[in-house]
Design a protein around this motif. Structure first.
Motif, PDB file in Angstrom:
ATOM      1  N   GLU A  45       0.815  -1.429  -0.399  1.00 52.58           N
ATOM      2  CA  GLU A  45       0.015  -0.041   0.213  1.00 52.58           C
ATOM      3  C   GLU A  45       0.801   1.271   0.075  1.00 52.58           C
ATOM      4  OE1 GLU A  45      -2.339   3.350   1.455  1.00 52.58           O
ATOM      5  OE2 GLU A  45      -0.818   2.425   2.849  1.00 52.58           O
ATOM      6  N   ASP A  46       0.267   1.752  -0.696  1.00 48.86           N
ATOM      7  CA  ASP A  46       1.319   3.430  -1.149  1.00 48.86           C
ATOM      8  C   ASP A  46       0.982   4.783  -1.051  1.00 48.86           C
ATOM      9  OD1 ASP A  46       3.987   2.200  -1.881  1.00 48.86           O
ATOM     10  OD2 ASP A  46       3.174   1.634  -3.528  1.00 48.86           O
ATOM     11  N   ASN A  47       1.218   5.793  -0.282  1.00 49.65           N
ATOM     12  CA  ASN A  47       0.191   6.763  -0.269  1.00 49.65           C
ATOM     13  C   ASN A  47       0.918   7.709  -1.461  1.00 49.65           C
ATOM     14  OD1 ASN A  47      -0.514   5.996   2.608  1.00 49.65           O
ATOM     15  ND2 ASN A  47       1.049   6.675   3.692  1.00 49.65           N
ATOM     16  N   GLY A  48      -0.384   8.792  -1.381  1.00 44.77           N
ATOM     17  CA  GLY A  48       0.479   9.623  -2.381  1.00 44.77           C
ATOM     18  C   GLY A  48      -0.309   9.435  -3.902  1.00 44.77           C
ATOM     19  N   PRO A  49       0.722   9.430  -5.150  1.00 45.24           N
ATOM     20  CA  PRO A  49       0.836   9.526  -6.529  1.00 45.24           C
ATOM     21  C   PRO A  49       1.142   8.386  -6.980  1.00 45.24           C
ATOM     22  CG  PRO A  49       2.381  10.494  -6.479  1.00 45.24           C
ATOM     23  CD  PRO A  49       1.799  11.122  -5.093  1.00 45.24           C
ATOM     24  N   ASP A  50       1.928   7.740  -6.614  1.00 50.24           N
ATOM     25  CA  ASP A  50       2.127   6.229  -6.396  1.00 50.24           C
ATOM     26  C   ASP A  50       1.066   5.390  -6.255  1.00 50.24           C
ATOM     27  OD1 ASP A  50       4.281   4.285  -7.486  1.00 50.24           O
ATOM     28  OD2 ASP A  50       4.812   4.487  -5.248  1.00 50.24           O
ATOM     29  N   PRO A  51       0.699   4.301  -7.416  1.00 54.39           N
ATOM     30  CA  PRO A  51       0.087   3.371  -6.976  1.00 54.39           C
ATOM     31  C   PRO A  51       0.308   2.778  -6.057  1.00 54.39           C
ATOM     32  CG  PRO A  51       0.818   2.863  -9.540  1.00 54.39           C
ATOM     33  CD  PRO A  51       0.464   4.223  -8.607  1.00 54.39           C
ATOM     34  N   ASP A  52      -1.370   1.441  -6.046  1.00 56.76           N
ATOM     35  CA  ASP A  52      -0.530   0.695  -4.490  1.00 56.76           C
ATOM     36  C   ASP A  52       0.096  -0.771  -5.973  1.00 56.76           C
ATOM     37  OD1 ASP A  52      -1.569   1.876  -2.643  1.00 56.76           O
ATOM     38  OD2 ASP A  52      -3.446   0.505  -3.131  1.00 56.76           O
ATOM     39  N   ASP A  53       1.460  -1.216  -4.940  1.00 58.07           N
ATOM     40  CA  ASP A  53       1.552  -2.474  -5.646  1.00 58.07           C
ATOM     41  C   ASP A  53       1.213  -3.936  -5.591  1.00 58.07           C
ATOM     42  OD1 ASP A  53       3.634  -0.667  -6.784  1.00 58.07           O
ATOM     43  OD2 ASP A  53       5.054  -1.153  -4.618  1.00 58.07           O
ATOM     44  N   VAL A  54       0.280  -4.486  -6.601  1.00 59.35           N
ATOM     45  CA  VAL A  54      -0.140  -5.566  -7.037  1.00 59.35           C
ATOM     46  C   VAL A  54       1.729  -6.523  -6.267  1.00 59.35           C
ATOM     47  CG1 VAL A  54      -1.196  -7.725  -6.723  1.00 59.35           C
ATOM     48  CG2 VAL A  54      -1.695  -5.415  -7.463  1.00 59.35           C
ATOM     49  N   LEU A  55       1.506  -7.178  -5.007  1.00 55.99           N
ATOM     50  CA  LEU A  55       2.453  -8.194  -4.796  1.00 55.99           C
ATOM     51  C   LEU A  55       2.442  -9.788  -5.422  1.00 55.99           C
ATOM     52  CD1 LEU A  55       4.108  -7.357  -1.153  1.00 55.99           C
ATOM     53  CD2 LEU A  55       4.647  -6.294  -3.919  1.00 55.99           C
ATOM     54  N   ASP A  56       0.765  -9.862  -5.476  1.00 52.49           N
ATOM     55  CA  ASP A  56       0.569 -11.420  -5.037  1.00 52.49           C
ATOM     56  C   ASP A  56      -1.061 -11.597  -5.984  1.00 52.49           C
ATOM     57  OD1 ASP A  56       0.961 -14.261  -6.660  1.00 52.49           O
ATOM     58  OD2 ASP A  56       1.794 -15.227  -4.276  1.00 52.49           O
ATOM     59  N   GLN A  57      -1.375 -11.810  -6.330  1.00 53.85           N
ATOM     60  CA  GLN A  57      -2.723 -12.445  -6.475  1.00 53.85           C
ATOM     61  C   GLN A  57      -2.979 -14.121  -6.672  1.00 53.85           C
ATOM     62  OE1 GLN A  57      -4.270  -9.952  -9.356  1.00 53.85           O
ATOM     63  NE2 GLN A  57      -3.755 -10.240 -10.376  1.00 53.85           N
ATOM     64  N   LYS A  58      -4.477 -14.675  -5.982  1.00 50.07           N
ATOM     65  CA  LYS A  58      -4.468 -15.802  -5.993  1.00 50.07           C
ATOM     66  C   LYS A  58      -6.038 -15.926  -5.598  1.00 50.07           C
ATOM     67  CE  LYS A  58      -0.490 -18.135  -5.601  1.00 50.07           C
ATOM     68  NZ  LYS A  58       1.113 -17.689  -4.090  1.00 50.07           N
ATOM     69  N   THR A  59      -6.553 -16.876  -5.823  1.00 44.88           N
ATOM     70  CA  THR A  59      -7.812 -17.588  -5.684  1.00 44.88           C
ATOM     71  C   THR A  59      -7.785 -18.499  -4.151  1.00 44.88           C
ATOM     72  OG1 THR A  59      -8.100 -19.002  -6.954  1.00 44.88           O
ATOM     73  CG2 THR A  59      -9.484 -16.572  -7.128  1.00 44.88           C
ATOM     74  N   SER A  60      -8.234 -18.986  -3.006  1.00 45.11           N
ATOM     75  CA  SER A  60      -8.646 -19.722  -2.186  1.00 45.11           C
ATOM     76  C   SER A  60      -8.887 -21.273  -2.806  1.00 45.11           C
ATOM     77  CB  SER A  60      -9.426 -19.723  -1.214  1.00 45.11           C
ATOM     78  OG  SER A  60     -11.064 -19.258  -1.247  1.00 45.11           O
ATOM     79  N   ASP A  61      -7.848 -22.323  -2.724  1.00 39.09           N
ATOM     80  CA  ASP A  61      -8.189 -23.777  -2.970  1.00 39.09           C
ATOM     81  C   ASP A  61      -9.385 -24.123  -3.026  1.00 39.09           C
ATOM     82  OD1 ASP A  61      -7.425 -24.659  -0.305  1.00 39.09           O
ATOM     83  OD2 ASP A  61      -6.344 -25.886  -1.148  1.00 39.09           O
ATOM     84  N   SER A  62      -9.548 -25.539  -2.961  1.00 38.00           N
ATOM     85  CA  SER A  62     -11.293 -26.048  -3.128  1.00 38.00           C
ATOM     86  C   SER A  62     -11.465 -26.392  -1.383  1.00 38.00           C
ATOM     87  CB  SER A  62     -11.544 -27.313  -3.458  1.00 38.00           C
ATOM     88  OG  SER A  62     -10.530 -28.759  -2.878  1.00 38.00           O
ATOM     89  N   GLU A  63     -10.264 -26.036  -0.667  1.00 37.55           N
ATOM     90  CA  GLU A  63     -10.515 -26.048   1.302  1.00 37.55           C
ATOM     91  C   GLU A  63      -9.900 -24.838   1.811  1.00 37.55           C
ATOM     92  OE1 GLU A  63     -11.646 -28.971   2.690  1.00 37.55           O
ATOM     93  OE2 GLU A  63     -11.376 -29.894   0.690  1.00 37.55           O
ATOM     94  N   GLY A  64     -10.463 -23.524   0.931  1.00 37.06           N
ATOM     95  CA  GLY A  64     -10.696 -22.312   1.533  1.00 37.06           C
ATOM     96  C   GLY A  64      -9.174 -21.626   1.580  1.00 37.06           C
TER      97      GLY A  64
END
Length: 138
Positions: A45-64
């Motif tokens: 999470e970045d403050n100011g004009p710099d956009p937030d950086d996505v470090l990783d993204q996933k979905t939970s598996d079948s067991e959550g």
């Protein structure tokens, strides 16, 4: 002389940036059932004009279950947070509920490899958080 000073400043500025990494894991439930397919994003999470950086993204598996790790090169310490987008207990409301959980500084590692991963344990997404919001685009 100006070229030498400029080069020195450029090198010092580049060295000041450092790679920092973090990670988070856990299990999501919706009541007594695993919350499978929930979208999760790990951000710096970045403050100011710099956009937030996505470090990783996933979905939970079948067991959550989920595991997110990532790194970013920053001059100052990163401010990691995990964002959870879900429809548990939303009674058909538009968009998705969004939970934001900040990751404590002790889980930030200098370097590209995560040394200690924050374990959120089991989270029941039925809970309504005071500071939760809704997100239609994520």
């Amino acid at each position: 002389m100006k070229v030498l000073i400029f080069t020195l400043l450029l090198v010092c500025g580049t060295v000041a940036f450092r790679t920092q990494s973090t990670g988070v894991k856990g299990k999501l439930m919706c009541g007594s059932k695993p919350a499978a397919g929930v979208n999760l994003k790990l951000f710096d999470e970045d403050n100011g004009p710099d956009p937030d950086d996505v470090l990783d993204q996933k979905t939970s598996d079948s067991e959550g279950n989920f595991l997110l790790t990532g790194s970013s090169m920053e001059l100052t310490p990163i401010d990691p947070e995990v964002r959870i987008f879900h429809d548990c207990n939303d009674q058909g409301s538009p968009c998705q509920r969004e939970w934001v959980i900040r990751i404590p500084a002790k889980y930030i590692t200098n370097g590209p490899e995560v040394k200690e991963i924050m374990d959120l344990g089991v989270l029941n997404l039925e809970i309504e958080l005071d500071n939760e919001s809704r997100s239609c685009a994520h």
